[in-house]
Scaffold this motif. Structure first.
Motif, PDB file in Angstrom:
ATOM      1  N   PRO A 120      46.575  38.618  42.249  1.00  0.00           N
ATOM      2  CA  PRO A 120      45.890  39.871  42.516  1.00  0.00           C
ATOM      3  C   PRO A 120      44.645  40.026  41.649  1.00  0.00           C
ATOM      4  N   PHE A 148      42.575  40.569  45.983  1.00  0.00           N
ATOM      5  CA  PHE A 148      43.215  39.354  45.464  1.00  0.00           C
ATOM      6  C   PHE A 148      42.221  38.209  45.466  1.00  0.00           C
ATOM      7  N   VAL A 176      51.132  40.358  47.665  1.00  0.00           N
ATOM      8  CA  VAL A 176      50.210  40.875  46.651  1.00  0.00           C
ATOM      9  C   VAL A 176      50.684  42.242  46.175  1.00  0.00           C
TER      10      VAL A 176
END
Length: 220
Positions: A120, A148, A176
């Protein structure tokens, strides 16, 4: 991935410049501009793009920064920020993509390149300055809409409109959003264990997991 294929909506590149930030002068490439036509994607990133702080951002596993149009729609709805794609400094703005569905270590073929989701993005003061919100970091962490990074496994040309084709998904639980939630909101021991088994785990990701474990252990 169910539904419409993820595709690159727009591509953005920039060069470092000095700006008057929230806490004085800073060097940044966050003011990226949209480009059209094919762009060469190399191991370190897009041709024509550079980062302002190579110690923090100039690593192979941070070659491409991504945000989604879904993020921009969310910010407009919740924060009344009508921002154009690319405004928070990403290289690729993605359509049909959500951080709740894209996983760390996913491998995709995109245009003539192959990329892997690496980690991320961390919200920062440069984004706060760019959007004009000193409280930006708090909002991003609350919503877990960080964006990300991608690592480039095979260089090649890419362009707006290119679709993402999933090649491999070794960690289907490590979206994520789930990784960010583990860092910021609620430590997930099982997810952290999966990530720590990765030989290629970014040291900063491991450090974030350790910090989260220590923080939530103290709070328990």
């Amino acid at each position: 991935m169910p539904g419409s294929a993820i595709r690159i909506d727009s591509i953005h590149v920039g060069q470092p410049r000095v700006v008057d930030g929230l806490q004085g002068e800073m060097t940044t490439s966050i003011c990226r501009t949209r480009v059209s036509g094919p762009v060469q994607l190399n191991l370190r990133g897009l041709e024509g793009d550079a980062v302002g702080n190579r110690e923090a951002h100039g690593w192979p596993n941070m070659a491409v920064c991504c945000h989604t149009l879904d993020d921009y729609r969310y910010w407009k709805q919740t924060l009344q920020l009508d921002l154009p794609p690319g405004w928070v400094g990403e290289n690729w703005t993605l359509e049909n993509a959500r951080e709740t569905e894209i996983c760390l270590m996913d491998i995709y073929d995109v245009g003539g390149a192959r990329v892997q989701v690496s980690k991320p993005r961390a919200p920062c003061q440069k984004q706060s300055w760019r959007v004009g919100r000193p409280d930006w970091i708090d909002h991003v962490i609350k919503a877990l809409r960080t964006g990300f990074y991608l690592e480039v496994l095979s260089p090649g040309q890419v362009r707006a409109g290119d679709e993402w084709h999933l090649v491999e998904r070794p960690l289907p639980d490590a979206t994520v959003t789930a990784v960010n939630r583990c860092w910021y909101h609620e430590y997930d021991e099982g997810l952290a264990r999966q990530l720590r088994k990765l030989e290629s785990l970014d040291p900063n990701v491991a450090k974030m997991l350790d910090n989260a474990e220590n923080r939530f252990t103290r709070m328990a």
